[in-house]
Design an enzyme around this catalytic site. Structure first.
Site: not given
Ligand SMILES: NC(=O)c1ccc[n+]([C@@H]2O[C@H](COP(=O)([O-])OP(=O)(O)OC[C@H]3O[C@@H](n4cnc5c(N)ncnc54)[C@H](O)[C@@H]3O)[C@@H](O)[C@H]2O)c1
Length: 256
Positions: A144, A157
């Site tokens: 991130s 986080y």
């Molecule tokens: N969306 C944003 O703005 C953003 C920005 C920076 C980083 N990220 C990172 O991107 C990644 C994906 O996030 P996203 O935005 O797609 O959100 P999201 O909530 O759609 O995805 C997160 C995923 O992690 C899974 N997960 C949670 N706990 C788990 C576990 N114990 N075992 C296996 N899977 C598990 C969830 O089921 C989900 O599929 C994350 O690491 C997040 O920190 C997202």
């Protein structure tokens, strides 16, 4: 032949948001994919169908990546189903939006286990398999902007993503002699379920868009394409690096 034909990838948290886009991107490039998920099996099944229609193969595995035994299951399923492991994407992640003052012990433990402990042991278990295969590999951590950029009110986080930054750099140096390249992709704000509360609030969305130089959130596909690049031949000399994909967010000018 597509660039990743014959390669096998595991994507954690692969049935929603950025993870689902990464699964599709890697499959479009020819890879066979193990889709890790913990909930919504119907979304995972739908992805498998899409991938079959692309002429590639995927298998869903229910695995909680905060448990080392479940990470071992993901790698062993990649090997038993597709014969090998070439790419491991540490994508799953959660946040609590709590500050130093109000984060509970269980919130802290959960965020660090799902975001950082999982990435550490996935790196270890995936790398052991790749070393056995003697053909190198790619480990890609979805971090991130908050691997570097403080976010008051989301402390655990930020800690977890900062830890992933150092994991990326240190593991990259340790694993370089084995031809295993370790990189990170650091998204800014992306339109996915993790941001639902912000996306439902027009005032908050306007405020967010106004601080992003490109003026909008990213689509998940815009992150996935960078992961696709890092998985392929074009990134053969990249390791220990983070590619920030943030629409310029980290370098915004305060306008003074
Ligand atoms: N969306 C944003 O703005 C953003 C920005 C920076 C980083 N990220 C990172 O991107 C990644 C994906 O996030 P996203 O935005 O797609 O959100 P999201 O909530 O759609 O995805 C997160 C995923 O992690 C899974 N997960 C949670 N706990 C788990 C576990 N114990 N075992 C296996 N899977 C598990 C969830 O089921 C989900 O599929 C994350 O690491 C997040 O920190 C997202």
């Amino acid at each position: 032949m597509k660039e990743l034909t014959g390669k096998v990838a595991v994507v954690t948290g692969g049935n929603s948001g950025i993870g689902a886009a990464i699964v599709l991107e890697l499959a479009e490039r020819g890879a066979q994919v193990v889709i890790d998920y913990v909930a919504h099996p119907e979304a995972e099944n739908e992805l498998e169908r899409k991938i079959a229609s692309l002429g590639s193969r995927a298998v869903g595995v229910k695995a909680d990546i905060s448990l080392v035994a479940d990470i071992e299951l993901l790698v062993s399923r990649a090997v038993s189903t597709f014969g090998q492991l070439d790419i491991f994407v540490n994508n799953a992640g959660i946040e609590t939006r709590t500050s130093v003052l109000d984060t509970s012990e269980s919130q802290y433990d959960k965020v660090l286990a799902i975001n950082l402990k999982s990435a550490f042991f996935s790196t270890q278990i995936a790398a052991r398999q790749m070393i056995k295969q003697e053909a190198g590999g790619r480990i890609i951590n979805i971090t991130s902007v908050h691997e570097d950029w403080p976010m008051p009110g989301n402390t655990a986080y930020c800690l977890s993503k900062g830890g992933m930054r150092m994991l990326t750099r240190t593991a990259a140096l340790e694993l370089a002699p084995h031809g295993i390249l370790v990189t990170a992709v650091g998204p800014g704000a992306v339109a996915t379920p993790i941001n639902l509360s912000t996306m439902k609030d027009p005032a908050l969305m306007q405020k967010l868009d106004s601080v992003i130089p490109l003026g909008r959130m990213a689509k998940p596909e815009e992150i996935a394409q960078v992961v696709g690049f890092l998985s392929g031949g074009g990134a053969s000399y990249m390791t220990a690096a983070t590619l920030f994909v943030d629409g310029g967010l980290m370098h915004q000018s305060p306008g003074l």
